[in-house]
Design an enzyme around this catalytic site. Sequence first.
Site, mmCIF file in Angstrom:
data_model
loop_
_atom_site.group_PDB
_atom_site.id
_atom_site.type_symbol
_atom_site.label_atom_id
_atom_site.label_comp_id
_atom_site.label_asym_id
_atom_site.label_seq_id
_atom_site.Cartn_x
_atom_site.Cartn_y
_atom_site.Cartn_z
ATOM 1 N N PRO A 10 0.800 -1.215 -0.042
ATOM 2 C CA PRO A 10 -0.070 0.027 0.065
ATOM 3 C C PRO A 10 0.883 1.273 -0.041
ATOM 4 O O PRO A 10 0.408 2.584 -0.596
ATOM 5 C CB PRO A 10 -0.826 -0.011 1.267
ATOM 6 C CG PRO A 10 -0.164 -1.114 2.116
ATOM 7 C CD PRO A 10 0.464 -1.937 1.396
ATOM 8 N N GLY A 11 1.921 1.281 0.718
ATOM 9 C CA GLY A 11 2.913 2.304 0.458
ATOM 10 C C GLY A 11 3.300 2.636 -0.876
ATOM 11 O O GLY A 11 3.396 3.948 -1.181
ATOM 12 N N ASP A 68 10.588 -2.825 -8.788
ATOM 13 C CA ASP A 68 11.426 -3.702 -7.960
ATOM 14 C C ASP A 68 12.227 -2.736 -7.143
ATOM 15 O O ASP A 68 13.086 -1.964 -8.158
ATOM 16 C CB ASP A 68 12.103 -4.662 -8.663
ATOM 17 C CG ASP A 68 12.454 -5.928 -7.577
ATOM 18 O OD1 ASP A 68 11.679 -6.089 -6.819
ATOM 19 O OD2 ASP A 68 13.422 -6.647 -7.726
ATOM 20 N N ASP A 160 12.967 4.125 5.123
ATOM 21 C CA ASP A 160 12.899 5.750 5.109
ATOM 22 C C ASP A 160 13.640 6.332 6.460
ATOM 23 O O ASP A 160 14.323 7.312 6.455
ATOM 24 C CB ASP A 160 11.819 6.202 4.592
ATOM 25 C CG ASP A 160 11.330 6.245 3.386
ATOM 26 O OD1 ASP A 160 12.161 5.901 2.451
ATOM 27 O OD2 ASP A 160 10.138 6.372 2.972
#
EC number: 3.6.1.66
Length: 202
Positions: A10-11, A68, A160
């Site tokens: 979903p991100g 990817d 992140d």
Amino acid sequence: MKIVLASNNPGKLAELQALLAPLGLELLSQAELGIPEAEEPFRTFVENALAKARHASRLSGLSALADDAGLCVDAFGGLPGVDTAFYATRFGYAKGDNNNVRALLEQMAHLTQPGQRRAALVSTLVAVRSADDPEPLIASGRVAGEIALQPVGSNGFGFDPVMFIPEFAQTFAQLPVSVKNANSHRGKATAQMIALLRERWL
């Protein structure tokens, strides 16, 4: 134009929907269409992205876009690379972003000198008009930085919180989403892909 995203992440879907919004494309996740994830047997990002795009296109009958991406750590000879999503499982943890970060920090704990924690986030995007498209569109983005000693920031996903970007003196997770998207590996690959889509498909 409808395009299926060959991912159940979903991100990744949210990030790519925002980045591709200027084109007016309707990006659907393969999960919405009941398409299972493709096998990823290859050792390079581009081969896996192409396999995923062809798989999603074949099962949906739509054009497909696949990403990817992964983390390539200099001290590990470029690993985890294409195995990034499953990195934590190598060390007894369940698959997941938080466990991946935990495993990475544990494996890098002995690397404390400047330059020892260099890493890059790499994203390869592949788009196909059909499962048998002989001329896929291929775009690649790369961002170099260093792995922080501990997670910082609450934006983003994946690595992140530990991907420190010297040019901003912050991790990706500390940056506003709009700044991160414009400067991330996926943002760079998407900018290239947008140019290719405009030139060749739209």
